[in-house]
Motif scaffolding. Structure first.
Motif, PDB file in Angstrom:
ATOM      1  N   ALA A  88      28.718  -9.361 113.280  1.00 16.75           N
ATOM      2  CA  ALA A  88      29.482  -9.179 112.040  1.00 16.75           C
ATOM      3  C   ALA A  88      29.186 -10.335 111.090  1.00 16.75           C
ATOM      4  O   ALA A  88      29.015 -10.138 109.887  1.00 16.75           O
ATOM      5  N   GLY A  89      29.114 -11.546 111.651  1.00 19.73           N
ATOM      6  CA  GLY A  89      28.784 -12.714 110.842  1.00 19.73           C
ATOM      7  C   GLY A  89      27.421 -12.557 110.194  1.00 19.73           C
ATOM      8  O   GLY A  89      27.255 -12.741 108.988  1.00 19.73           O
ATOM      9  N   LYS A  90      26.450 -12.157 110.991  1.00 17.85           N
ATOM     10  CA  LYS A  90      25.087 -11.978 110.478  1.00 17.85           C
ATOM     11  C   LYS A  90      25.071 -10.969 109.346  1.00 17.85           C
ATOM     12  O   LYS A  90      24.431 -11.165 108.321  1.00 17.85           O
ATOM     13  N   LEU A  91      25.775  -9.867 109.561  1.00 13.75           N
ATOM     14  CA  LEU A  91      25.807  -8.810 108.546  1.00 13.75           C
ATOM     15  C   LEU A  91      26.479  -9.289 107.258  1.00 13.75           C
ATOM     16  O   LEU A  91      26.251  -8.735 106.191  1.00 13.75           O
ATOM     17  N   ALA A  92      27.316 -10.320 107.380  1.00 12.51           N
ATOM     18  CA  ALA A  92      27.977 -10.843 106.186  1.00 12.51           C
ATOM     19  C   ALA A  92      27.171 -12.001 105.591  1.00 12.51           C
ATOM     20  O   ALA A  92      27.613 -12.641 104.637  1.00 12.51           O
ATOM     21  N   GLY A  93      26.006 -12.266 106.172  1.00  7.87           N
ATOM     22  CA  GLY A  93      25.175 -13.354 105.672  1.00  7.87           C
ATOM     23  C   GLY A  93      25.714 -14.730 106.038  1.00  7.87           C
ATOM     24  O   GLY A  93      25.522 -15.695 105.316  1.00  7.87           O
ATOM     25  N   ILE A  94      26.398 -14.793 107.151  1.00  7.03           N
ATOM     26  CA  ILE A  94      26.924 -16.086 107.593  1.00  7.03           C
ATOM     27  C   ILE A  94      26.339 -16.395 108.968  1.00  7.03           C
ATOM     28  O   ILE A  94      26.326 -15.535 109.854  1.00  7.03           O
ATOM     29  N   LEU A 145      21.415  -4.509 107.696  1.00  2.21           N
ATOM     30  CA  LEU A 145      21.758  -5.580 106.761  1.00  2.21           C
ATOM     31  C   LEU A 145      21.378  -5.167 105.346  1.00  2.21           C
ATOM     32  O   LEU A 145      22.149  -5.306 104.399  1.00  2.21           O
ATOM     33  N   GLU A 146      20.173  -4.615 105.204  1.00  2.00           N
ATOM     34  CA  GLU A 146      19.714  -4.148 103.890  1.00  2.00           C
ATOM     35  C   GLU A 146      20.609  -3.021 103.387  1.00  2.00           C
ATOM     36  O   GLU A 146      20.997  -2.998 102.225  1.00  2.00           O
ATOM     37  N   GLU A 147      20.915  -2.075 104.287  1.00  2.00           N
ATOM     38  CA  GLU A 147      21.747  -0.946 103.881  1.00  2.00           C
ATOM     39  C   GLU A 147      23.128  -1.390 103.411  1.00  2.00           C
ATOM     40  O   GLU A 147      23.651  -0.894 102.430  1.00  2.00           O
ATOM     41  N   LEU A 148      23.679  -2.340 104.153  1.00  2.00           N
ATOM     42  CA  LEU A 148      25.034  -2.773 103.810  1.00  2.00           C
ATOM     43  C   LEU A 148      25.058  -3.525 102.483  1.00  2.00           C
ATOM     44  O   LEU A 148      26.045  -3.515 101.766  1.00  2.00           O
TER      45      LEU A 148
END
Ligand code: ADP
Ligand code: MG
Length: 558
Positions: free
Chosen positions: A132-138, A484-487
Motif C-alpha cells: 500500500a505504501g509503494k502504491l502511494a509512492g511512499i 502503480l501506473e493505473e492508480l
C-alpha cells in the motif's frame, strides 16, 4: 526529506511528524488530526478520502468502502461503481491523502514513512501494508507494531522511565490488549490478545437496540439506510456521554427520543465488558505477569475515551489507567517519535522493537478415540519472540509403522481440523514397536514469516525439510508497477474548498436519509450553497456554510 509516522487504522488514520524531538500530529485539510479510513469514488471518477467519503458511505454506499484494513493480505476485491480495488489499493489512497497533508504541513516532500500495524498481523498482512505504501509512492522501510508504538509514546511523552506496560487498545471494531516491556532500549511485546469483532461499533449497536426496544421498533427490521442513520446518532450520543454524564438521543426523522446516561450504558454493556475482561485476562495470563508487575496501563483507541470503559478497567485491574494523550492519537505519536528517531539516525540502532509470533504453530498427534480427528501439539507457542526455533520429539503411534505424516498447523484449537493447515512433511521411518521411534521435529519461524520445518528420524539419521512462505497473494514487481501506473490515473479530490465539499456531502447523505418536509429543507439548503458557490464571495460562502451546518444539525437532532 522527511520521514513521517502513520497510524493506518481500521476506522481512522493519522500522520505524525517529529519536530525538535517532539511528536506533532499532522492536521488534514479540515484541520483535524483524525482522517476516517473511508474511500469513495465521486461522480467525476475522483477519489475522496476521509470526512467526505464517510458521508458518501451512507448517501452512495455502492461507490464507497470502509473497514478494508480487515481484509489486508486477502484476495478480497472491493467494487466502487465499476472500479475494482484491493484492500491495499484502498489503503494506498488513504496513505496518499496523509502524505499530501504532511507535505502541505511541512512544506517539503515526504518520501518515507513508518507505518504501524497490529501485532497480530501475519506476514501477508504486513506485506500488503508495505505494498500500500509503494502504491502511494511512499517508501516503507519499517513497520512498527501498534502496541510497541503506544509503549514508546507512553514512555517518551510522560518522561517516565522504562517499564512494563499493559496497552489497552479499543478502536472502532477491534480490541487489542498487549503486555509490552520497555527496558534497556528494547521494546518487547510479551503477549498479545484480542477480539477482532469487538469495538466502539458494538456500543453504538447496543444503544440502537435499546432505543428500538424502548419504542417498540424492530432493530433487525430496519432497512440499511435507516439503520445507518440511527447508528450514527447512537455514535454521537455515545461520544457525548464521554464528555458529560447524560445525553438525549433524538431521532428527528422518526420523531422519537430517549434519554441515556452512563449508568444505563454501563448496564447495557455487560456482555461487552465480559468479553473485554476475557481479552485482558488472556493477555495477562500469557504474559505470566501479575498486575503488580505492570507499571502502567496505557489507554489507546477512541473507544477508550468512554468513561464506562475506563471505569470498568479500573475495577477489573484495581488500578487507574494512565491517560498520556488523547487515546486515539497515542499510536500515531509513537510512530511519529520512531520516525523522528530514524530521521535523525539517532539511537535507532539502539532502539530494538521485537516482533512476536501471534499464533501457535504445531503438529498433529494421534487421537486414539477418533483417528480422523488428530490433536494439536504445539511446537512454537503463540507470543514467542521472533526469530524463533523450537524442537519437539515424537514417536510412532502403532507397531511397525512405516510412514509418518507430520502436519503443520496454525491456531489455538485443540483439534487440528479446527486449525489452519499450512502443509505436511511425509517421512519413511524405521519400523519398530510402538513408542520406540524417535522423531525430532524442528520449527523455525523468522521475521519475514518464513517457516522452516525439519523432521529427523534419529534412528535412521534421515532428515526432511520443508520451507513454507506465504506468497499466495503477492504481486510480482511488474504487476505492482503496472498497477502503480493505473492508480496514478485516479485523481485525488483536490483539497481546495474542502469545507464546502464536506457540507455538500453531508447534504447528500441527509437527502438520502430523510423524506418529506425535512428532505425538502435539505434541498433548499443545498440550492443556497450551490448559488453561493457560483455567485458569492468568501465571506458569504463562510456564512452560508455555517448556516447550512446549523440547519443540518437541527435536522439530525444534534
Ligand atoms: P481504529 O483504531 O479502529 O481505527 P479509533 O481508535 O480511532 O479507531 O476508534 C474509533 C472508535 O472510537 C469509534 O467507534 C468511535 O465512535 C470511538 N470514539 C471516538 N471518540 C470517542 C469518544 N469521545 N467517546 C466514545 N467513543 C469515541
Ligand atoms: Mg487503532
Amino acid at each position: 526529506m522527511a520521514i513521517i509516522g502513520i497510524d493506518l487504522g481500521t476506522t481512522n488514520s493519522l500522520a505524525c511528524v517529529c519536530q525538535e524531538g517532539r511528536p506533532v500530529l499532522v492536521p488534514n485539510s479540515l484541520g483535524e488530526t483524525l482522517t476516517p479510513s473511508v474511500v469513495s469514488v465521486d461522480e467525476n471518477g475522483e477519489i475522496c478520502v476521509g470526512a467526505v467519503a464517510k458521508e458518501r458511505l451512507i448517501s452512495h454506499p455502492e461507490a464507497s468502502a470502509a473497514s478494508f484494513k480487515r481484509y489486508m493480505g486477502t484476495n478480497k476485491v472491493f467494487t466502487l461503481t465499476g472500479n475494482s480495488f484491493t484492500p491495499q489499493e484502498l489503503s494506498s489512497f488513504v496513505l496518499r491523502q496523509l502524505k499530501e497533508d504532511a507535505q502541505r504541513f511541512l512544506g517539503e516532500e515526504v518520501t518515507e514513512a513508518v507505518i504501524s500495524v497490529p501485532a497480530y498481523f501475519n506476514d501477508n498482512q504486513r506485506y500488503a501494508t508495505k505494498e500500500a505504501g509503494k502504491l502511494a509512492g511512499i517508501h516503507v522501510e519499517r513497520l512498527v507494531n501498534e502496541p510497541s508504538a503506544a509503549a514508546l509514546a507512553a514512555s517518551r511523552i510522560s518522561g517516565e522511565d522504562e517499564g512494563s506496560y499493559l496497552v489497552f487498545d479499543f478502536g472502532g471494531g477491534t480490541l487489542d490488549v498487549s503486555v509490552v516491556d520497555y527496558f534497556d532500549n528494547i521494546i518487547e511485546i510479551v503477549a498479545v490478545s484480542g477480539d477482532n469483532r469487538l469495538g466502539g461499533d458494538d456500543f453504538d449497536e447496543i444503544i440502537a437496540r435499546s432505543f428500538c426496544a424502548h419504542h417498540q421498533m424492530d432493530y433487525e427490521g430496519l432497512d440499511s439506510q435507516k439503520r445507518s442513520s440511527l447508528l450514527r446518532l447512537c455514535e454521537k450520543c455515545k461520544q457525548e456521554l464521554s464528555r458529560q454524564d447524560e445525553a438525549e438521543l433524538v431521532w428527528e426523522a422518526e420523531d422519537k427520543k430517549m434519554p441515556f446516561n452512563n449508568l444505563v450504558l454501563a448496564g447495557l454493556g455487560q456482555d461487552l465488558f465480559d468479553r473485554i475482561s476475557q481479552v485482558v485476562e488472556s493477555a495477562l495470563r500469557d504474559s505470566a505477569r501479575s498486575m503488580e508487575e505492570i507499571d502502567e496501563i496505557v489507554l489507546v483507541g477512541g473507544s477508550s475515551k468512554m468513561p464506562v470503559v475506563a471505569l470498568y478497567l479500573q475495577t477489573l485491574l484495581k488500578r487507574r489507567p494512565r491517560i498520556i494523550a488523547s487515546p486515539d492519537e497515542v499510536v500515531a505519536m509513537g510512530v511519529g517519535i520512531y520516525a523522528g528517531i530514524k530521521e535523525r539516525k539517532e539511537d535507532v540502532k539502539d532502539l530494538v522493537l521485537t516482533d512476536i509470533c501471534p499464533f501457535t504453530l504445531g503438529t498433529n498427534v494421534v487421537n486414539y478415540a477418533d483417528n480422523d480427528n488428530p490433536v494439536m501439539s504445539a511446537v512454537i507457542e503463540r507470543n514467542s519472540i521472533l526469530p524463533c526455533s523450537k524442537k519437539a520429539y515424537y514417536t510412532n503411534a502403532y507397531d511397525y509403522q512405516r510412514k509418518i505424516v507430520v502436519g503443520i498447523y496454525q491456531g489455538e484449537s485443540f483439534y487440528c481440523n479446527e486449525n489452519l493447515k499450512l502443509g505436511a512433511v511425509e517421512m519413511e521411518i524405521m519400523p519398530v514397536s510402538k513408542g520406540e521411534a524417535c522423531l525430532e521435529v524442528r520449527f523455525s519461524y523468522d521475521l519475514n514469516g518464513i517457516l522452516e520445518v525439519e523432521v529427523m528420524d534419529r534412528q535412521l539419521k534421515q532428515m526432511k525439510r520443508k520451507v513454507l512462505t506465504s506468497e499466495s497473494v503477492r504481486l510480482s514487481e511488474e504487476e505492482l508497477n503496472r498497477r502503480l501506473e493505473e492508480l496514478k490515473a485516479y485523481k485525488m479530490m483536490p483539497c481546495g474548498g474542502i469545507r464546502t465539499k464536506v457540507v455538500l456531502a453531508r447534504g447528500e447523505r441527509l437527502f438520502a436519509q430523510m423524506t418529506g418536509a425535512r428532505r425538502q429543507q435539505v434541498v433548499l439548503v443545498m440550492q443556497k450553497i450551490q448559488q453561493t458557490i457560483v455567485g458569492g464571495n468568501d465571506q458569504e460562502m463562510r456564512r452560508c456554510l455555517k448556516e447550512a451546518q446549523e440547519i443540518f444539525d437541527r435536522l439530525e437532532g444534534l
